[in-house]
Design a protein around this motif. Structure first.
Motif, PDB file in Angstrom:
ATOM      1  N   GLU A  80      33.702  28.778  40.793  1.00 58.93           N
ATOM      2  CA  GLU A  80      34.029  28.517  39.388  1.00 58.93           C
ATOM      3  C   GLU A  80      34.035  29.803  38.563  1.00 58.93           C
ATOM      4  O   GLU A  80      34.870  29.957  37.647  1.00 58.93           O
ATOM      5  CB  GLU A  80      33.072  27.489  38.783  1.00 58.93           C
ATOM      6  CG  GLU A  80      31.601  27.856  38.840  1.00 58.93           C
ATOM      7  CD  GLU A  80      30.894  27.358  40.086  1.00 58.93           C
ATOM      8  OE1 GLU A  80      29.701  27.001  39.976  1.00 58.93           O
ATOM      9  OE2 GLU A  80      31.536  27.318  41.157  1.00 58.93           O
ATOM     10  N   ALA A  81      33.135  30.741  38.882  1.00 56.61           N
ATOM     11  CA  ALA A  81      33.123  32.020  38.171  1.00 56.61           C
ATOM     12  C   ALA A  81      34.387  32.820  38.494  1.00 56.61           C
ATOM     13  O   ALA A  81      34.984  33.443  37.605  1.00 56.61           O
ATOM     14  CB  ALA A  81      31.888  32.829  38.549  1.00 56.61           C
ATOM     15  N   ASN A  82      34.812  32.790  39.752  1.00 64.69           N
ATOM     16  CA  ASN A  82      36.038  33.484  40.143  1.00 64.69           C
ATOM     17  C   ASN A  82      37.250  32.923  39.419  1.00 64.69           C
ATOM     18  O   ASN A  82      38.115  33.664  38.943  1.00 64.69           O
ATOM     19  CB  ASN A  82      36.239  33.383  41.656  1.00 64.69           C
ATOM     20  CG  ASN A  82      35.262  34.249  42.431  1.00 64.69           C
ATOM     21  OD1 ASN A  82      34.768  35.241  41.918  1.00 64.69           O
ATOM     22  ND2 ASN A  82      34.992  33.872  43.673  1.00 64.69           N
ATOM     23  N   VAL A  83      37.308  31.604  39.336  1.00 67.79           N
ATOM     24  CA  VAL A  83      38.432  30.965  38.650  1.00 67.79           C
ATOM     25  C   VAL A  83      38.470  31.397  37.184  1.00 67.79           C
ATOM     26  O   VAL A  83      39.526  31.771  36.657  1.00 67.79           O
ATOM     27  CB  VAL A  83      38.330  29.431  38.740  1.00 67.79           C
ATOM     28  CG1 VAL A  83      39.342  28.764  37.812  1.00 67.79           C
ATOM     29  CG2 VAL A  83      38.550  28.970  40.176  1.00 67.79           C
ATOM     30  N   ARG A  84      37.327  31.361  36.524  1.00 72.54           N
ATOM     31  CA  ARG A  84      37.286  31.722  35.098  1.00 72.54           C
ATOM     32  C   ARG A  84      37.715  33.166  34.879  1.00 72.54           C
ATOM     33  O   ARG A  84      38.438  33.479  33.918  1.00 72.54           O
ATOM     34  CB  ARG A  84      35.885  31.495  34.539  1.00 72.54           C
ATOM     35  CG  ARG A  84      35.462  30.025  34.473  1.00 72.54           C
ATOM     36  CD  ARG A  84      34.181  29.857  33.676  1.00 72.54           C
ATOM     37  NE  ARG A  84      33.703  28.477  33.759  1.00 72.54           N
ATOM     38  CZ  ARG A  84      32.732  28.063  34.560  1.00 72.54           C
ATOM     39  NH1 ARG A  84      32.108  28.940  35.345  1.00 72.54           N
ATOM     40  NH2 ARG A  84      32.357  26.807  34.567  1.00 72.54           N
ATOM     41  N   ARG A  85      37.283  34.058  35.755  1.00 71.32           N
ATOM     42  CA  ARG A  85      37.627  35.476  35.600  1.00 71.32           C
ATOM     43  C   ARG A  85      39.124  35.712  35.789  1.00 71.32           C
ATOM     44  O   ARG A  85      39.739  36.468  35.030  1.00 71.32           O
ATOM     45  CB  ARG A  85      36.832  36.321  36.593  1.00 71.32           C
ATOM     46  CG  ARG A  85      35.327  36.354  36.335  1.00 71.32           C
ATOM     47  CD  ARG A  85      34.625  37.195  37.377  1.00 71.32           C
ATOM     48  NE  ARG A  85      34.979  38.611  37.233  1.00 71.32           N
ATOM     49  CZ  ARG A  85      34.787  39.505  38.177  1.00 71.32           C
ATOM     50  NH1 ARG A  85      34.279  39.154  39.355  1.00 71.32           N
ATOM     51  NH2 ARG A  85      35.117  40.770  37.974  1.00 71.32           N
ATOM     52  N   VAL A  86      39.690  35.070  36.783  1.00 72.63           N
ATOM     53  CA  VAL A  86      41.125  35.249  37.034  1.00 72.63           C
ATOM     54  C   VAL A  86      41.940  34.638  35.898  1.00 72.63           C
ATOM     55  O   VAL A  86      42.923  35.228  35.429  1.00 72.63           O
ATOM     56  CB  VAL A  86      41.521  34.622  38.393  1.00 72.63           C
ATOM     57  CG1 VAL A  86      43.033  34.666  38.582  1.00 72.63           C
ATOM     58  CG2 VAL A  86      40.826  35.358  39.536  1.00 72.63           C
ATOM     59  N   ARG A  87      41.531  33.474  35.422  1.00 75.29           N
ATOM     60  CA  ARG A  87      42.238  32.855  34.302  1.00 75.29           C
ATOM     61  C   ARG A  87      42.131  33.722  33.046  1.00 75.29           C
ATOM     62  O   ARG A  87      43.095  33.873  32.301  1.00 75.29           O
ATOM     63  CB  ARG A  87      41.673  31.458  34.019  1.00 75.29           C
ATOM     64  CG  ARG A  87      42.030  30.397  35.051  1.00 75.29           C
ATOM     65  CD  ARG A  87      43.546  30.188  35.142  1.00 75.29           C
ATOM     66  NE  ARG A  87      44.138  29.866  33.850  1.00 75.29           N
ATOM     67  CZ  ARG A  87      44.338  28.635  33.402  1.00 75.29           C
ATOM     68  NH1 ARG A  87      44.006  27.599  34.153  1.00 75.29           N
ATOM     69  NH2 ARG A  87      44.902  28.435  32.235  1.00 75.29           N
ATOM     70  N   ALA A  88      40.945  34.284  32.822  1.00 73.28           N
ATOM     71  CA  ALA A  88      40.757  35.132  31.645  1.00 73.28           C
ATOM     72  C   ALA A  88      41.639  36.377  31.693  1.00 73.28           C
ATOM     73  O   ALA A  88      42.014  36.923  30.649  1.00 73.28           O
ATOM     74  CB  ALA A  88      39.292  35.539  31.521  1.00 73.28           C
ATOM     75  N   ALA A  89      41.995  36.812  32.902  1.00 74.47           N
ATOM     76  CA  ALA A  89      42.858  37.987  33.061  1.00 74.47           C
ATOM     77  C   ALA A  89      44.328  37.644  32.845  1.00 74.47           C
ATOM     78  O   ALA A  89      45.175  38.542  32.826  1.00 74.47           O
ATOM     79  CB  ALA A  89      42.665  38.599  34.443  1.00 74.47           C
TER      80      ALA A  89
END
Length: 212
Positions: free
Chosen positions: A63-72
């Motif tokens: 979930e942290a990976n998803v949020r970081r990629v989406r934020a980028a």
């Protein structure tokens, strides 16, 4: 042409994807890395869609990976070898735009990427199964009239017929459906189309049956 990047620490998979995508007219592979850190620090431009392995070897949380990629600025299509139901649900709730296991054919992957790039959600039998198997899905609280409109509309009725059955105007029926969609979006389970709404209703009904 849709620019995509892959975050996966399986070298054989990366080699296979490079070979598969080399002849694709619609997708362009611009980066292959083993961690989200490497993706975000790399020189490649922001990909429209990132294929993100569900479980990476660096111990990062899906979930942290998803949020970081989406934020980028990228959409996220999660991929994995084995369906880990809890992690799949967590990744989608965090903002992933779809989920596929890695045994799907290339055509299915291309179709899923195109769906995600266009702003849709890439559904799969594995994703639906993950929701059904989840013991604590985030089920939005729907008012009785919202649930009635959702159920009638998702059953196949037109918006006009749904409104007529509920004894309300078409505009009011549309308002209720918009409210339902927003509640599902906030729950991390977006529903953009009538098919999406029917799936969400079926997922929640299946969960309710397991509790009885």
């Amino acid at each position: 042409m849709i620019d995509i990047a892959v975050v996966d620490d399986d070298r054989m998979l990366l080699d296979g994807l490079r070979a598969w995508l080399s002849g694709q007219q619609r997708l362009r592979l611009i980066a292959t890395v083993s961690t989200v850190d490497a993706l975000l620090a790399g020189p490649a431009p922001t990909a429209a869609v990132v294929l993100l392995d569900l479980v990476l070897g660096d111990g990062s949380r899906p979930e942290a990976n998803v949020r970081r990629v989406r934020a980028a600025g990228s959409k996220v299509l999660v991929i994995s070898t084995v369906a880990d139901h809890a992690r799949v649900v967590a990744a989608v709730a965090a903002g992933a735009d779809g989920y596929l296991t890695k045994d799907h054919a290339l055509d299915t992957l291309v179709e899923a990427v195109e769906t995600v790039a266009a702003g849709g959600t890439a559904h799969s039998p594995e994703l639906a199964f993950a929701w059904v198997k989840d013991t604590t899905p985030t089920r939005p609280h729907l008012a009785p009239r919202e649930r009635q409109v959702l159920r009638d509309y998702a059953s196949g009725l037109t918006l006009k017929a749904t409104a007529r059955r509920a004894g309300i105007t078409v505009n009011t029926a549309k308002y209720y459906l918009d409210q339902v969609k927003e509640k599902y979006r906030q729950a991390g389970r977006p529903a953009f189309t009538k098919i999406d709404l029917a799936r969400r209703l079926d997922e929640d009904d299946s969960y309710g049956e397991r509790l009885r």
